[in-house]
Scaffold this motif. Structure first.
Motif, PDB file in Angstrom:
ATOM      1  N   GLN A  13       0.832  -1.202   0.000  1.00  0.00           N
ATOM      2  CA  GLN A  13       0.000   0.000   0.000  1.00  0.00           C
ATOM      3  C   GLN A  13       0.866   1.250   0.000  1.00  0.00           C
ATOM      4  O   GLN A  13       0.577   2.217  -0.717  1.00  0.00           O
ATOM      5  N   ALA A  14       1.943   1.248   0.774  1.00  0.00           N
ATOM      6  CA  ALA A  14       2.855   2.404   0.791  1.00  0.00           C
ATOM      7  C   ALA A  14       3.478   2.619  -0.586  1.00  0.00           C
ATOM      8  O   ALA A  14       3.588   3.764  -1.053  1.00  0.00           O
ATOM      9  N   TYR A  15       3.861   1.545  -1.260  1.00  0.00           N
ATOM     10  CA  TYR A  15       4.417   1.677  -2.617  1.00  0.00           C
ATOM     11  C   TYR A  15       3.393   2.302  -3.553  1.00  0.00           C
ATOM     12  O   TYR A  15       3.734   3.134  -4.392  1.00  0.00           O
ATOM     13  N   PRO A  95       3.996  10.496   0.613  1.00  0.00           N
ATOM     14  CA  PRO A  95       3.543  11.849   0.959  1.00  0.00           C
ATOM     15  C   PRO A  95       3.290  12.081   2.443  1.00  0.00           C
ATOM     16  O   PRO A  95       3.275  13.230   2.882  1.00  0.00           O
ATOM     17  N   SER A  96       3.118  11.001   3.233  1.00  0.00           N
ATOM     18  CA  SER A  96       2.733  11.269   4.626  1.00  0.00           C
ATOM     19  C   SER A  96       3.375  10.370   5.676  1.00  0.00           C
ATOM     20  O   SER A  96       3.316  10.703   6.850  1.00  0.00           O
ATOM     21  N   ASN A  97       3.972   9.254   5.306  1.00  0.00           N
ATOM     22  CA  ASN A  97       4.548   8.428   6.375  1.00  0.00           C
ATOM     23  C   ASN A  97       5.964   8.889   6.696  1.00  0.00           C
ATOM     24  O   ASN A  97       6.501   9.802   6.069  1.00  0.00           O
ATOM     25  N   ASN A  98       6.594   8.289   7.675  1.00  0.00           N
ATOM     26  CA  ASN A  98       7.904   8.742   8.136  1.00  0.00           C
ATOM     27  C   ASN A  98       9.068   8.058   7.434  1.00  0.00           C
ATOM     28  O   ASN A  98      10.213   8.263   7.810  1.00  0.00           O
ATOM     29  N   TRP A  99       8.788   7.211   6.435  1.00  0.00           N
ATOM     30  CA  TRP A  99       9.870   6.523   5.723  1.00  0.00           C
ATOM     31  C   TRP A  99      10.682   7.565   4.954  1.00  0.00           C
ATOM     32  O   TRP A  99      10.112   8.389   4.242  1.00  0.00           O
ATOM     33  N   PRO A 100      12.013   7.544   5.089  1.00  0.00           N
ATOM     34  CA  PRO A 100      12.815   8.535   4.372  1.00  0.00           C
ATOM     35  C   PRO A 100      12.742   8.340   2.855  1.00  0.00           C
ATOM     36  O   PRO A 100      12.604   7.216   2.369  1.00  0.00           O
ATOM     37  N   GLY A 101      12.833   9.444   2.120  1.00  0.00           N
ATOM     38  CA  GLY A 101      12.855   9.365   0.665  1.00  0.00           C
ATOM     39  C   GLY A 101      14.041   8.539   0.199  1.00  0.00           C
ATOM     40  O   GLY A 101      15.093   8.528   0.836  1.00  0.00           O
ATOM     41  N   GLU A 102      13.854   7.822  -0.909  1.00  0.00           N
ATOM     42  CA  GLU A 102      14.905   6.962  -1.438  1.00  0.00           C
ATOM     43  C   GLU A 102      15.392   7.487  -2.781  1.00  0.00           C
ATOM     44  O   GLU A 102      14.605   7.617  -3.727  1.00  0.00           O
TER      45      GLU A 102
END
Length: 142
Positions: A13-15, A95-102
Protein backbone atom coordinates in the motif's frame (compact mmCIF):
# COMPACT_ATOMS: atom_id res chain seq x y z
CA UNK A 1 -4.26 -8.29 -7.33
CA UNK A 2 -1.18 -8.62 -5.10
CA UNK A 3 -2.50 -11.40 -2.85
CA UNK A 4 0.14 -14.01 -3.76
CA UNK A 5 3.11 -11.82 -2.75
CA UNK A 6 5.42 -12.33 0.23
CA UNK A 7 5.48 -8.56 0.74
CA UNK A 8 3.29 -7.29 3.61
CA UNK A 9 0.08 -5.65 2.43
CA UNK A 10 0.88 -2.38 4.25
CA UNK A 11 4.24 -2.18 2.44
CA UNK A 12 2.52 -2.70 -0.92
CA UNK A 13 0.00 0.00 0.00
CA UNK A 14 2.85 2.40 0.79
CA UNK A 15 4.42 1.68 -2.62
CA UNK A 16 1.09 2.40 -4.31
CA UNK A 17 0.82 5.77 -2.51
CA UNK A 18 4.43 6.88 -3.01
CA UNK A 19 5.32 9.82 -5.24
CA UNK A 20 8.08 8.81 -7.66
CA UNK A 21 9.74 12.16 -8.38
CA UNK A 22 11.84 12.48 -11.53
CA UNK A 23 14.40 15.30 -11.58
CA UNK A 24 16.40 16.49 -14.58
CA UNK A 25 15.32 18.74 -17.45
CA UNK A 26 11.71 17.52 -17.43
CA UNK A 27 10.79 17.00 -13.79
CA UNK A 28 7.59 15.17 -13.01
CA UNK A 29 5.93 13.11 -10.32
CA UNK A 30 4.97 9.57 -11.27
CA UNK A 31 2.01 8.01 -9.48
CA UNK A 32 1.10 4.36 -9.88
CA UNK A 33 -1.88 3.91 -12.16
CA UNK A 34 -1.96 7.52 -13.39
CA UNK A 35 -0.98 8.27 -16.98
CA UNK A 36 1.79 10.87 -17.03
CA UNK A 37 1.95 13.16 -20.09
CA UNK A 38 5.42 14.43 -19.11
CA UNK A 39 6.69 10.86 -19.02
CA UNK A 40 5.14 10.25 -22.44
CA UNK A 41 6.97 13.32 -23.77
CA UNK A 42 10.22 12.12 -22.19
CA UNK A 43 9.80 8.69 -23.78
CA UNK A 44 9.20 10.35 -27.15
CA UNK A 45 12.18 12.71 -26.78
CA UNK A 46 14.46 9.79 -25.90
CA UNK A 47 12.96 7.59 -28.64
CA UNK A 48 11.91 4.85 -26.24
CA UNK A 49 8.68 3.06 -25.38
CA UNK A 50 9.34 2.23 -21.73
CA UNK A 51 11.11 3.18 -18.52
CA UNK A 52 11.60 1.89 -15.01
CA UNK A 53 11.89 3.77 -11.71
CA UNK A 54 14.42 1.83 -9.64
CA UNK A 55 16.39 2.30 -6.44
CA UNK A 56 19.16 0.34 -4.79
CA UNK A 57 18.37 1.85 -1.37
CA UNK A 58 17.02 -0.01 1.64
CA UNK A 59 17.03 -3.58 0.24
CA UNK A 60 13.81 -5.47 1.03
CA UNK A 61 12.49 -2.33 2.76
CA UNK A 62 14.98 -2.62 5.60
CA UNK A 63 15.94 0.92 6.62
CA UNK A 64 19.69 1.27 6.01
CA UNK A 65 22.21 4.03 6.74
CA UNK A 66 22.62 6.99 4.42
CA UNK A 67 26.19 5.91 3.67
CA UNK A 68 25.14 2.36 2.77
CA UNK A 69 22.35 3.61 0.51
CA UNK A 70 24.59 6.20 -1.18
CA UNK A 71 27.18 3.53 -1.97
CA UNK A 72 24.50 1.24 -3.42
CA UNK A 73 23.10 4.05 -5.57
CA UNK A 74 26.58 4.91 -6.81
CA UNK A 75 27.16 1.26 -7.74
CA UNK A 76 23.80 1.16 -9.55
CA UNK A 77 24.66 4.34 -11.49
CA UNK A 78 27.95 2.72 -12.51
CA UNK A 79 26.16 -0.42 -13.68
CA UNK A 80 23.63 1.61 -15.69
CA UNK A 81 26.45 3.56 -17.36
CA UNK A 82 28.33 0.36 -18.11
CA UNK A 83 25.20 -1.05 -19.74
CA UNK A 84 24.88 2.11 -21.82
CA UNK A 85 21.48 2.98 -20.37
CA UNK A 86 20.17 6.52 -20.14
CA UNK A 87 18.80 7.52 -16.74
CA UNK A 88 17.57 10.49 -14.76
CA UNK A 89 17.97 10.95 -11.01
CA UNK A 90 14.91 11.01 -8.81
CA UNK A 91 13.54 10.18 -5.39
CA UNK A 92 10.72 7.98 -4.16
CA UNK A 93 8.89 9.69 -1.29
CA UNK A 94 5.69 8.72 0.47
CA UNK A 95 3.54 11.85 0.96
CA UNK A 96 2.73 11.27 4.63
CA UNK A 97 4.55 8.43 6.38
CA UNK A 98 7.90 8.74 8.14
CA UNK A 99 9.87 6.52 5.72
CA UNK A 100 12.82 8.54 4.37
CA UNK A 101 12.85 9.37 0.67
CA UNK A 102 14.91 6.96 -1.44
CA UNK A 103 17.29 8.17 -4.12
CA UNK A 104 16.27 6.50 -7.37
CA UNK A 105 16.74 6.51 -11.12
CA UNK A 106 14.27 6.65 -13.97
CA UNK A 107 15.95 4.29 -16.44
CA UNK A 108 14.84 4.91 -20.00
CA UNK A 109 14.41 2.13 -22.53
CA UNK A 110 14.54 -0.67 -19.96
CA UNK A 111 12.16 -3.50 -20.98
CA UNK A 112 10.03 -5.04 -18.24
CA UNK A 113 11.97 -8.29 -17.85
CA UNK A 114 15.32 -6.47 -17.72
CA UNK A 115 13.85 -4.02 -15.19
CA UNK A 116 12.63 -6.88 -13.02
CA UNK A 117 16.06 -8.52 -13.17
CA UNK A 118 17.79 -5.28 -12.22
CA UNK A 119 15.37 -4.64 -9.35
CA UNK A 120 15.88 -8.17 -8.06
CA UNK A 121 19.67 -7.77 -8.21
CA UNK A 122 19.29 -4.56 -6.20
CA UNK A 123 17.37 -6.46 -3.51
CA UNK A 124 14.11 -4.62 -4.09
CA UNK A 125 10.58 -5.79 -3.34
CA UNK A 126 9.20 -3.90 -6.31
CA UNK A 127 9.88 -1.52 -9.17
CA UNK A 128 7.70 0.97 -11.00
CA UNK A 129 7.59 0.33 -14.74
CA UNK A 130 5.92 2.26 -17.55
CA UNK A 131 5.25 1.12 -21.10
CA UNK A 132 3.97 2.87 -24.21
CA UNK A 133 0.94 4.28 -22.38
CA UNK A 134 3.22 6.15 -19.90
CA UNK A 135 1.15 4.82 -17.00
CA UNK A 136 3.41 3.75 -14.13
CA UNK A 137 2.60 0.35 -12.72
CA UNK A 138 3.82 -1.32 -9.57
CA UNK A 139 5.63 -4.57 -10.35
CA UNK A 140 6.23 -6.79 -7.34
CA UNK A 141 9.40 -8.87 -7.41
CA UNK A 142 8.61 -11.39 -4.70
Amino acid sequence: MFSDSDIPRETIQAYLETYYCVHGDTPTILKVGETNPTLATLHEARDTECSAFITACNPFSQNSSDEFNAARQQALAGELKQLGLSFVEGIGQHPSNNWPGEASFLVLGLPLEAAKTLGTRCGQNAIVWSGTDATPQLVLLR
